[in-house]
Design a protein around this motif. Structure first.
Motif, PDB file in Angstrom:
ATOM      1  N   GLY A 209     -46.992 -17.424 -32.934  1.00  0.00           N
ATOM      2  CA  GLY A 209     -45.745 -18.026 -32.480  1.00  0.00           C
ATOM      3  C   GLY A 209     -46.038 -19.223 -31.589  1.00  0.00           C
ATOM      4  O   GLY A 209     -47.203 -19.521 -31.289  1.00  0.00           O
TER       5      GLY A 209
ATOM      6  N   HIS B 168     -43.178 -10.385 -36.985  1.00  0.00           N
ATOM      7  CA  HIS B 168     -42.726 -11.773 -37.132  1.00  0.00           C
ATOM      8  C   HIS B 168     -41.593 -12.041 -36.137  1.00  0.00           C
ATOM      9  O   HIS B 168     -41.603 -13.044 -35.410  1.00  0.00           O
ATOM     10  CB  HIS B 168     -42.272 -12.005 -38.579  1.00  0.00           C
ATOM     11  CG  HIS B 168     -41.982 -13.441 -38.892  1.00  0.00           C
ATOM     12  ND1 HIS B 168     -40.781 -14.042 -38.564  1.00  0.00           N
ATOM     13  CD2 HIS B 168     -42.728 -14.400 -39.481  1.00  0.00           C
ATOM     14  CE1 HIS B 168     -40.812 -15.307 -38.938  1.00  0.00           C
ATOM     15  NE2 HIS B 168     -41.981 -15.556 -39.495  1.00  0.00           N
TER      16      HIS B 168
ATOM     17  N   ILE C  43     -42.989 -14.753 -33.615  1.00  0.00           N
ATOM     18  CA  ILE C  43     -42.528 -16.072 -34.056  1.00  0.00           C
ATOM     19  C   ILE C  43     -41.055 -16.249 -33.662  1.00  0.00           C
ATOM     20  O   ILE C  43     -40.639 -17.321 -33.257  1.00  0.00           O
ATOM     21  CB  ILE C  43     -42.777 -16.232 -35.565  1.00  0.00           C
ATOM     22  CG1 ILE C  43     -44.306 -16.318 -35.745  1.00  0.00           C
ATOM     23  CG2 ILE C  43     -42.093 -17.471 -36.137  1.00  0.00           C
ATOM     24  CD1 ILE C  43     -44.827 -15.927 -37.057  1.00  0.00           C
TER      25      ILE C  43
ATOM     26  N   VAL D 172     -36.480 -18.516 -35.142  1.00  0.00           N
ATOM     27  CA  VAL D 172     -37.781 -18.993 -34.656  1.00  0.00           C
ATOM     28  C   VAL D 172     -37.646 -19.484 -33.215  1.00  0.00           C
ATOM     29  O   VAL D 172     -36.732 -20.248 -32.892  1.00  0.00           O
ATOM     30  CB  VAL D 172     -38.315 -20.123 -35.579  1.00  0.00           C
ATOM     31  CG1 VAL D 172     -39.575 -20.756 -34.983  1.00  0.00           C
ATOM     32  CG2 VAL D 172     -38.609 -19.577 -36.968  1.00  0.00           C
TER      33      VAL D 172
ATOM     34  N   TYR E 267     -38.427 -15.237 -29.211  1.00  0.00           N
ATOM     35  CA  TYR E 267     -39.482 -14.221 -29.277  1.00  0.00           C
ATOM     36  C   TYR E 267     -39.132 -13.043 -28.366  1.00  0.00           C
ATOM     37  O   TYR E 267     -38.201 -13.106 -27.553  1.00  0.00           O
ATOM     38  CB  TYR E 267     -40.833 -14.850 -28.884  1.00  0.00           C
ATOM     39  CG  TYR E 267     -40.909 -15.210 -27.413  1.00  0.00           C
ATOM     40  CD1 TYR E 267     -41.364 -14.296 -26.474  1.00  0.00           C
ATOM     41  CD2 TYR E 267     -40.494 -16.465 -26.949  1.00  0.00           C
ATOM     42  CE1 TYR E 267     -41.401 -14.610 -25.121  1.00  0.00           C
ATOM     43  CE2 TYR E 267     -40.530 -16.782 -25.606  1.00  0.00           C
ATOM     44  CZ  TYR E 267     -40.988 -15.862 -24.704  1.00  0.00           C
ATOM     45  OH  TYR E 267     -41.017 -16.156 -23.374  1.00  0.00           O
TER      46      TYR E 267
END
Ligand code: HEM
Length: 312
Positions: free
Chosen positions: A90, A273, A277, A281, A284
């Motif tokens: 990330g 994920h 990430i 996006v 996190y």
């Protein structure tokens, strides 16, 4: 009618003690032969230990990594989703992918049972393997992790745990096998403990003392239990976790050994994920502001019948 192969004790009781051994196999055919012999003996080794205290909820699950599978079973069918752990990078934090050919997840209510099993395994494997990681985990007060939160509440139970973890007809050669992902996290407990409890609760998504889940409109988008909900076709897809606290007090090393079993590795990968990430996006999991992933491995867990029939 064909009978389904007997699974390993993936969906076993969560216990107060556990040991995690992650090994890599040394080069050479001799090493592979020894490992194959031990895999075939895993049921016998477990019986040897279990019978010494039948009340200790003792189990040992064996996992096999992607590279090891190709070395041990060349030319044989492979589980569809067996691949090396996929690194998740990330913008701020990374879940590294680290070496691991074999996982032994040993659980019991008494640590001496785990220790004995680990000794029997390593007596046979020490010469032909490198120990990549060995963690002795314990359950903290009321099944809490060292962050102080009850850990494991939302796990599926009984038949639901079986449903969440056992491969079905989607991979007919490997029915009742499973996938397991492990990660060793180290915590910055000092900084975490300086955080107001209300902030900690927002990061986890539950009340600290009572363990009650926060109402959805009080959970921030980065809460651990928001980012770890995976929904497919309108249905929440569960995994089975059995995290364990561990540490060395003198050196102020405090951690959580994360372990998650699933019938599809993709479910756990989607969670990772989301955590690293972000979903979307950049959004996190803020548990990572206080927890660093040091290892990451994916293993296939074959059935007990598969192991019993391994030929060296
Ligand atoms: C530092 C490492 C971690 C810690 C301390 C931790 C701790 C917790 C705690 C306290 C809860 C709330 C209680 C519960 O339902 O168990 C929870 C929930 C959960 N965690 Fe973690 N966890 C960690 C890493 C992970 C990872 C790496 C994954 C997945 C890849 C994961 C997946 C989940 C899931 C699926 C839930 C349940 C969400 C729900 O449906 O409510 N956790 N975790």
């Amino acid at each position: 009618m064909t009978t389904k192969p007997v699974p390993q004790a993936v969906a076993a009781l969560l216990t107060p003690c556990a040991m995690f051994l992650v090994l890599t196999i040394k080069p050479g055919r001799e090493a592979e032969k020894t490992v194959l012999e031990v895999l075939a003996d895993m049921s016998g080794l477990q019986r040897t230990v279990r019978f010494r205290n039948l009340h200790a909820d003792f189990t040992c699950v064996t996992g096999i990594g992607s590279h090891a599978w190709d070395r041990l079973f060349p030319g044989k069918p492979r589980p569809k989703e067996l691949h090396p752990f996929i690194e998740m990078k990330g913008a701020k934090y990374t879940a590294p992918s680290t070496p691991g050919d074999l996982l032994f997840h040993i659980r019991a209510s008494q640590m001496y049972m785990c220790f004995e099993m680990a000794m029997l395994i390593m007596d046979r494997l020490r010469a032909v393997t490198e120990t990549q990681d060995e963690v002795h985990g314990f359950k903290y007060f009321d099944d809490r992790d060292l962050l102080g939160f009850v850990d494991g509440t939302a796990n599926p139970e009984g038949p639901y745990a079986v449903e969440a973890t056992m491969i079905g007809e989607e991979d007919p050669e490997f029915v009742n096998g499973s996938y397991v992902i492990v990660q060793k996290y180290m915590h910055d407990l000092k900084t975490w403990n300086e955080l107001p409890v209300e902030m900690q609760e927002k990061i986890i998504g539950r009340k600290k003392l009572s363990n009650v889940e926060l109402p959805d409109d009080e959970k921030p988008p980065y809460a651990h239990n928001v980012l770890n909900v995976v929904v497919k076709d309108g249905k929440q897809i569960d995994i089975l976790r059995d995290n364990m606290p561990f540490g060395e007090v003198g050196d102020a090393h405090f951690g959580t050994y994360y372990i998650g079993y699933a019938k599809s590795a993709a479910t756990t990968e989607e969670m990772l994920h989301n955590m690293f990430i972000g979903k979307p996006v950049g959004n996190y999991d803020h548990i990572l502001d206080f927890s660093t992933a040091k290892t990451g491995c994916l293993f296939f867990v074959p059935t007990e019948d598969f192991l019993n029939n391994v030929k060296a």
